[in-house]
Design an enzyme around this catalytic site. Structure first.
Site, PDB file in Angstrom:
ATOM      1  N   TYR A 145       0.826  -1.213   0.000  1.00  0.00           N
ATOM      2  CA  TYR A 145       0.000   0.000   0.000  1.00  0.00           C
ATOM      3  C   TYR A 145       0.861   1.264   0.000  1.00  0.00           C
ATOM      4  CZ  TYR A 145      -4.014  -3.029   1.163  1.00  0.00           C
ATOM      5  OH  TYR A 145      -4.992  -3.992   1.176  1.00  0.00           O
ATOM      6  N   LYS A 191       5.605 -14.144   3.736  1.00  0.00           N
ATOM      7  CA  LYS A 191       5.684 -15.097   2.620  1.00  0.00           C
ATOM      8  C   LYS A 191       7.116 -15.045   2.099  1.00  0.00           C
ATOM      9  CE  LYS A 191       3.633 -17.850  -0.465  1.00  0.00           C
ATOM     10  NZ  LYS A 191       2.985 -19.133  -0.159  1.00  0.00           N
ATOM     11  N   ASP A 224      -0.368 -17.789   3.591  1.00  0.00           N
ATOM     12  CA  ASP A 224      -1.466 -18.628   3.084  1.00  0.00           C
ATOM     13  C   ASP A 224      -1.874 -19.664   4.131  1.00  0.00           C
ATOM     14  OD1 ASP A 224       1.089 -19.579   2.621  1.00  0.00           O
ATOM     15  OD2 ASP A 224       0.681 -20.359   0.617  1.00  0.00           O
ATOM     16  N   ASP A 248      -4.354  -6.546   6.375  1.00  0.00           N
ATOM     17  CA  ASP A 248      -5.690  -6.116   5.963  1.00  0.00           C
ATOM     18  C   ASP A 248      -6.574  -7.344   5.739  1.00  0.00           C
ATOM     19  OD1 ASP A 248      -7.792  -4.618   5.087  1.00  0.00           O
ATOM     20  OD2 ASP A 248      -6.841  -3.907   3.245  1.00  0.00           O
ATOM     21  N   ASP A 252      -9.629  -9.266   8.356  1.00  0.00           N
ATOM     22  CA  ASP A 252     -11.016  -9.518   7.944  1.00  0.00           C
ATOM     23  C   ASP A 252     -11.390 -10.984   8.168  1.00  0.00           C
ATOM     24  OD1 ASP A 252     -11.113  -6.868   7.043  1.00  0.00           O
ATOM     25  OD2 ASP A 252     -12.308  -7.412   5.287  1.00  0.00           O
TER      26      ASP A 252
HETATM   27 MG    MG Z   1      -9.920  -3.774   4.936  1.00  0.00          MG
END
Ligand code: MG
Ligand code: NAI
Length: 353
Positions: A145, A191, A224, A248, A252
């Site tokens: 980001y 990763k 993962d 992020d 969730d």
């Molecule tokens: Mg989000």
């Protein structure tokens, strides 16, 4: 379920930044249901006896349409000067709009709010899972980001920036948070087997910082597998520390165990201030109907009180949230028929009793 809210989860390691007289709280309702849930959170803060000076600031899509910027300088200044900010939600278009940048992403970067914290705890709800108590600590200023993207006709690239300094401070933050809250395990998620340089640097730096961590177990996991493990056996996690995009997504996934988006809150913390927000967006599908669940915004307000050192009031608010979840009334997203106002009043009543 008794002790689900016992931890002052968002106790910031430097939360004892002292605000000697009266806190100034910046409220940014934003767009859509942000404008419905922020007043609800404010009513609960008042009922909890939190004395503050409130200033309101604008941001978001409607601000952009009106003023040509989604985050006016005046808003940035108010956030900078406030003891803390409560942010509702904004609408951000997925298609490209010239000049539009997401104000929450911009705020995080402008104010160097380098840690994004999302706690997830089991709640007495039918589809929440017992025994889950996780804090995701996400690096909030760089990674994928970083905002360095280019597009040619048939090819697009994003630059993933990872620095030793940002990796070090987020790992340090996770360690301090674990210590301040009596947490036992920190999982470093990356990763590095594929992203050898970026994740490699993050991993190496984080593990180095976490070497000095008496009493706290440190492990690492590929992202993962972490997503899979979060879906399969979330009880194994305590604190997760990871880079921006991974955090992020994983937060969730984790939030599904805590009763979902209507309840999830997050904090963006820097060295000088904090911005607290519900995880959900502006929910255009239900905006204006008066049925938005205000509990995520109310939980964000409770987290803000922790940050300000008002831990008794935040505890009271969390207990009131739990009471209302157990007894109702609930909004439609939680299977009830209550309005935002009715649910908010129930929290206020629970707080006063
Ligand atoms: Mg989000
Ligand atoms: P969303 O979180 O706004 O909504 C997803 C679904 O959950 C919708 O069905 C909505 O009705 C429901 N929902 C969300 N919050 C709820 C609440 N408090 N009570 C009851 N139901 C609730 O995510 P979506 O639809 O992907 O995005 C809508 C807009 O919000 C977009 O413009 C997006 O850019 C923006 N957004 C903003 C965020 C922020 O300001 N931090 C975060 C996520 C999305």
């Amino acid at each position: 379920m008794k002790d689900e809210f016992k931890n002052t989860l968002l106790l910031h390691p430097s939360s004892l930044i002292l605000h000697p007289f009266m806190n100034t709280i910046c409220l940014i309702p934003g767009d859509g249901i942000g404008r419905e849930v922020i007043p609800a959170a404010r009513a609960v803060l008042d009922a909890a006896g939190f004395a503050a000076r409130y200033v309101e600031a604008e941001a978001g899509w409607e601000t952009f349409e009106r003023r040509g910027t989604a985050l006016p300088d005046a808003t940035l200044e108010l956030v900078r000067q406030a003891s803390a900010t409560l942010f509702g939600a904004v609408s951000s278009p997925s298609e490209r709009v010239a000049g539009y940048r997401s104000p929450i992403v911009a705020l995080r970067r402008e104010l160097d709010l380098y840690a994004c914290i999302r706690p997830v705890q089991s709640l007495p709800l039918p589809d929440a899972r017992p025994g889950v108590d996780i804090v995701v600590v996400r690096e909030n200023t760089e990674g994928l980001y970083s905002g360095i993207e280019t597009r040619e006709e048939n090819r697009a690239t994003a630059t993933r920036v990872v620095t030793r300094e940002a990796s070090r401070r987020i790992a340090r933050f996770a360690l301090d948070l674990a210590r301040a809250n009596g947490r036992r395990r920190i999982t470093v998620v990356h990763k590095a087997n594929v992203l050898r340089e970026t994740c490699g640097l993050f991993r190496e730096t984080a593990l180095e910082v976490l070497r000095d961590r008496e009493g706290i177990e440190v492990n690492e996991m590929l992202v993962d597998n972490c997503a899979y493990q979060l879906a399969r056996r979330p009880e194994q996690f305590d604190v997760i520390v990871t880079t921006n995009l991974f955090g992020d997504i994983l937060s969730d996934v984790a939030s599904a165990w805590g009763g979902g988006l209507g309840l999830a809150a997050s904090a963006n913390l820097g060295n000088n201030t904090g911005v607290f927000e519900p995880v959900h967006g502006s929910a255009p599908d239900i905006a204006g109907q008066g049925i938005a669940n205000p509990l995520a915004a109310i939980a964000a307000a409770a987290a803000m009180l922790d940050f300000l050192g008002e831990t008794e009031r935040s505890r009271n608010i969390r207990a009131a949230i739990r009471t209302v979840i157990e007894t109702g009334p609930l909004t439609p997203d939680l299977g009830g028929t209550a309005t935002t106002g009715t649910l908010t009043n129930a929290v206020v009543t629970a707080l006063r009793s």
